[in-house]
Design a protein around this motif. Sequence first.
Motif: not given
Length: 522
Positions: A444-446, A283-285, A290-291, A277-279
């Motif tokens: 994010i969902a995809l 970072g969206y998780y 975002l958290s 995976p990428t940074f």
Amino acid sequence: MKKISLKVAALALVLLGTSCEKYLDINENPNSATTVQPDLVLPSAIVGSASQAVAYNTYGGSLAGYIANAGGFSGFGALLNYNFTPGFFSNWTGTYDNLNDYKYVIDQTEGVDEQSYLNAAAKIMTAYMYQLIVDAHGDVPYSEALLGTVNLSPKYDSAPDIYQGLVAKVDSAIDIIDNAQFPLSLNSSSDPLFGGDMDQWKKLANTIKLRLLIRISGVASLQDFVSAQFASIDEELGFLEEDAIVNPGYVTDRPNPTWATWGYTTTGNVANASRVPTFYIYGYYDGTKLSDPGRGSVIFNDFGNASRPTPLNQLGVEQNNPPIRSGYSPWYTGDASSLSDALGVVKGSSQGQPIFLAAESYFLQTEAQLKGYIDGAADESFEAGITASFAYLYTTVDGAIDADMDVEGDVEAYLEDNSGSTLVNFNAGSDEQKLEAIITQKYIALNMIHGHEAWNEYRRTGYPQTSPSADRYRNFASTTSNSTRPDELPTILLYPQTEFAYNPDNVRTLNQFSDLIFWAKQ
């Protein structure tokens, strides 16, 4: 374009196993097949489309910031510098083979009332597959395609014309279903997608139409068409509210294609040790942008584990980046000793394969409502999209939400924890910020499911935001990109070399840094 044969019917049947041996009752030579029953070809074609969706995900995910090169490997070539060669990342042959199977079903059932449902389903899937290849390449053979020896050099239709034709095709499929007098019902054998539920087929058709129209909603020359088509869209029919998932009976030795690509081989080895995976997506998780510990913990192996972190990289970095942890897929979060039942994206070998997520359907509706094309509350559809994303990721290989997971509670926590961000707090932003929120949440969902659709939406809208001058959490372009564009990304896939060899009078040379899909943002 070379003659395309009915190969998917043979290839996909490997997945179906002995329980579906009747599908193998076809002519020995598929190139001259004349008596194959369409109810045997359709399920094989649907399974083939599911496999193609995974191939498109790999292409899109690699360009849109989900997938990076792992450490300890070399030879990534065009993946890192974007110096594409003809056919690089293209799914041309597989797509047209798949489309040829649907055409066979359509030809065999056209005008036959009792086979109306087969005909309609094949037309809906034809529209689904054609959009994928148009969005990758632009102009492609359409009106003269799939004619075999009748025309070995089909013309390339303009992508806008194809889009309009696909809208008409899904409309006709809905009409066929509605007006059939004495149709034979489909079932789980002939329909591994919806098991014969024609209401769901109509919802899929309506949702494909919605995606087609949203994709071209910013094209000035098509505004009259878009407005007229939205005015005619059947909102009472509705759109997908459940994930459209194909499952012909995947098992360990005939596994789900996502599992086989990003999980494990039939012998238990990691299927792909050269990608991580990428940074950027992480970072969206993890709180950087975002958290989202709920979804992050079921997608990424060792999410949040400071002592043994998830291996991450930015595309292009080949020095001092971590390899995957030995024996562990970075996207598998289940028990490594069983490799059978996890949550997230890579669940298990028997998981169903989504071809259209309910989350994407809701986010398409959100944008259409925001722009006034359809009725409904955009903020409610937005939250429904987020909820649908959690629900899919919390679902087990058996298709049920895990009893230990709290979708409603985790969605509520997500909205609360990120209430200061307009990417989550929908009503806090301007209309442009709301559009950014829609596309970012769709992105994010995809994640690792339909990366091609995320890539399409980035090219259409410029969201989610990325900048080459930013850090690795905010830039998903390769660090060794040769793109001359401000975002340092490519724009289009090149046609395969076979087209230049077999259809030279119609194919044209593209430039992956300057040629744009007709709906793309400049």
